[in-house]
Write a protein that holds these residues in place. Structure first.
Motif, PDB file in Angstrom:
ATOM      1  N   ALA A   1     -35.511   9.221  10.453  1.00  0.00           N
ATOM      2  CA  ALA A   1     -36.772   8.742  10.837  1.00  0.00           C
ATOM      3  C   ALA A   1     -36.778   7.504  10.308  1.00  0.00           C
ATOM      4  O   ALA A   1     -37.248   6.556  10.776  1.00  0.00           O
ATOM      5  CB  ALA A   1     -37.933   9.606  10.637  1.00  0.00           C
ATOM      6  N   ALA A   2     -36.596   7.184   8.783  1.00  0.00           N
ATOM      7  CA  ALA A   2     -36.532   6.175   8.254  1.00  0.00           C
ATOM      8  C   ALA A   2     -35.703   5.073   8.698  1.00  0.00           C
ATOM      9  O   ALA A   2     -36.009   3.947   8.810  1.00  0.00           O
ATOM     10  CB  ALA A   2     -36.374   6.256   6.679  1.00  0.00           C
ATOM     11  N   ALA A   3     -34.419   5.489   8.836  1.00  0.00           N
ATOM     12  CA  ALA A   3     -33.327   4.658   9.771  1.00  0.00           C
ATOM     13  C   ALA A   3     -33.909   4.020  10.868  1.00  0.00           C
ATOM     14  O   ALA A   3     -33.726   2.772  11.313  1.00  0.00           O
ATOM     15  CB  ALA A   3     -32.088   5.149   9.674  1.00  0.00           C
ATOM     16  N   PHE A   4     -34.636   5.080  11.809  1.00  0.00           N
ATOM     17  CA  PHE A   4     -35.044   4.606  13.330  1.00  0.00           C
ATOM     18  C   PHE A   4     -36.291   3.635  13.045  1.00  0.00           C
ATOM     19  O   PHE A   4     -36.481   2.640  13.910  1.00  0.00           O
ATOM     20  CB  PHE A   4     -35.169   5.809  13.925  1.00  0.00           C
ATOM     21  CG  PHE A   4     -33.812   6.350  14.746  1.00  0.00           C
ATOM     22  CD1 PHE A   4     -33.426   5.720  15.838  1.00  0.00           C
ATOM     23  CD2 PHE A   4     -33.541   7.537  14.011  1.00  0.00           C
ATOM     24  CE1 PHE A   4     -32.436   6.402  16.507  1.00  0.00           C
ATOM     25  CE2 PHE A   4     -32.106   7.890  14.884  1.00  0.00           C
ATOM     26  CZ  PHE A   4     -31.655   7.438  15.708  1.00  0.00           C
ATOM     27  N   ILE A   5     -37.128   3.855  12.000  1.00  0.00           N
ATOM     28  CA  ILE A   5     -38.210   3.078  11.942  1.00  0.00           C
ATOM     29  C   ILE A   5     -37.876   1.785  11.728  1.00  0.00           C
ATOM     30  O   ILE A   5     -38.609   0.730  12.277  1.00  0.00           O
ATOM     31  CB  ILE A   5     -39.239   3.840  10.902  1.00  0.00           C
ATOM     32  CG1 ILE A   5     -39.837   4.948  11.513  1.00  0.00           C
ATOM     33  CG2 ILE A   5     -40.226   2.688  10.768  1.00  0.00           C
ATOM     34  CD1 ILE A   5     -40.672   5.868  10.663  1.00  0.00           C
ATOM     35  N   ALA A   6     -37.153   1.643  10.613  1.00  0.00           N
ATOM     36  CA  ALA A   6     -36.661   0.305  10.311  1.00  0.00           C
ATOM     37  C   ALA A   6     -35.910  -0.445  11.378  1.00  0.00           C
ATOM     38  O   ALA A   6     -36.096  -1.770  11.545  1.00  0.00           O
ATOM     39  CB  ALA A   6     -35.512   0.364   9.046  1.00  0.00           C
ATOM     40  N   GLY A   7     -35.110   0.283  12.360  1.00  0.00           N
ATOM     41  CA  GLY A   7     -34.538  -0.236  13.312  1.00  0.00           C
ATOM     42  C   GLY A   7     -35.568  -0.943  14.434  1.00  0.00           C
ATOM     43  O   GLY A   7     -35.298  -1.936  15.163  1.00  0.00           O
ATOM     44  N   THR A   8     -36.604  -0.190  14.419  1.00  0.00           N
ATOM     45  CA  THR A   8     -37.662  -0.747  15.459  1.00  0.00           C
ATOM     46  C   THR A   8     -38.539  -2.054  14.911  1.00  0.00           C
ATOM     47  O   THR A   8     -38.462  -3.016  15.812  1.00  0.00           O
ATOM     48  CB  THR A   8     -38.881   0.088  15.591  1.00  0.00           C
ATOM     49  OG1 THR A   8     -39.520   0.216  14.449  1.00  0.00           O
ATOM     50  CG2 THR A   8     -38.332   1.564  16.169  1.00  0.00           C
ATOM     51  N   THR A   9     -38.376  -2.293  13.600  1.00  0.00           N
ATOM     52  CA  THR A   9     -38.837  -3.413  13.183  1.00  0.00           C
ATOM     53  C   THR A   9     -37.963  -4.473  13.175  1.00  0.00           C
ATOM     54  O   THR A   9     -38.200  -5.677  13.578  1.00  0.00           O
ATOM     55  CB  THR A   9     -39.279  -3.517  11.703  1.00  0.00           C
ATOM     56  OG1 THR A   9     -38.302  -2.756  11.083  1.00  0.00           O
ATOM     57  CG2 THR A   9     -40.398  -2.474  11.371  1.00  0.00           C
TER      58      THR A   9
END
Length: 302
Positions: free
Chosen positions: A19-27
């Motif tokens: 989830a952290a990898a995907f959230i950072a990807g959204t930013t």
């Protein structure tokens, strides 16, 4: 009633890191859309609209296949939670167009601190000296990241600080919703209401995206839906106190992505401010875990 997931700390930790990898990807993608990377910059309101639009499409597609059992939503709680969530996401997307992802991400970790502060008047919670100390420590880290000198002050960092404050308010309503409804229903209703709010807000500033920008908008929404699903499933498999520290991996991914795609290297101030914020937030999380595990005394012995 919904069935509890089998408990597994290893699976929960893995899900949170994903989830952290995907959230950072959204930013990262929001930064590409908010700058001239893919053409004329899109307004933050339009980026957050794309986030809710494509996340809702992804979730309704999943719902069509899984056909989950849904109950009557608590509409007022959902509306309040989603309103603050939409505002927080929009401010966060606006900030990353101007400041490094690592700085914006670190400042966003203040949201549990603001949530703790706001829980005093809104939920009637008592806050002791240890919890206040952790909060003050995290706020000192944020002040460092703001670089409050005439030569280095980052006004856009105030957008990230505002995002953390608003998301702290969102946490209050997430607490009120917890246990009331199926987690998937909470995600579905959240994104449905968010899409309605974002659509109304974007109308005055909407501009036609390029094909590449449409693809990135779809990527933001899909990544956020995946991240939310991973987070909800992680919380169902382990205690929140165990899961929370792993979410700080978002900062590592944000710094890594910014370095690879924009050549931005965190400086000493970023490392110092982020370390202080993470220390305060982790201290707060551990304190909350200890408080929850303490048995309620039957009688006073001293």
């Amino acid at each position: 009633m919904f069935q509890a997931k089998p408990q597994s700390n290893a699976i929960a930790a893995s899900l949170i890191i994903v989830a952290a990898a995907f959230i950072a990807g959204t930013t990262l993608m929001a930064k590409a859309l908010g700058t001239q990377t893919l053409g004329a910059p899109l307004p933050a309101l339009q980026i957050s609209h794309g986030r809710f639009l494509f996340a809702f499409i992804a979730l309704t597609t999943v719902a069509a296949f899984l056909r989950p059992t849904l109950s009557r939503p608590h509409w007022r709680l959902h509306l309040a939670r989603t309103s603050f969530g939409w505002a927080g996401v929009t401010l966060m997307f606006a900030s990353v167009a101007y400041i490094p992802l690592a700085d914006a991400t670190a400042i966003s970790f203040l949201n549990p601190v603001f949530g703790m502060m706001l829980a005093i008047p809104l939920l009637g919670e008592a806050v002791g000296r240890v919890r206040w100390s952790a909060a003050v420590l995290a706020l000192i880290g944020a002040l460092i990241l703001l670089r409050p000198t005439p030569d280095s002050f980052q006004p856009a960092a105030l957008l990230a600080l505002g995002a953390a404050m608003v998301m702290g308010l969102e946490l209050i309503f997430i607490k009120k919703l917890a246990g009331r409804e199926n987690p998937f229903q909470i995600l579905l209703v959240n994104n449905m209401i968010g899409l309605g709010i974002a659509t109304c807000a974007v109308l005055p500033v909407w501009q036609m995206p390029t094909p590449a920008q449409w693809g990135v908008l779809a990527g933001i929404g899909t990544c956020m839906a995946v991240a939310q699903a991973c987070f909800v499933n992680a919380m169902a498999r382990a205690d929140a106190s165990f899961v929370a520290p792993f979410s700080y991996a978002t900062l590592i991914f944000a710094a890594l992505y910014d370095s690879i795609f924009y050549g931005t290297r965190p400086d000493g101030i970023t490392y110092l401010g982020a370390a202080i914020i993470l220390t305060g937030a982790l201290w707060l999380a551990l304190r909350e875990a200890r408080l929850k595990k303490q048995p309620v005394p039957v009688r006073t012995s001293v």
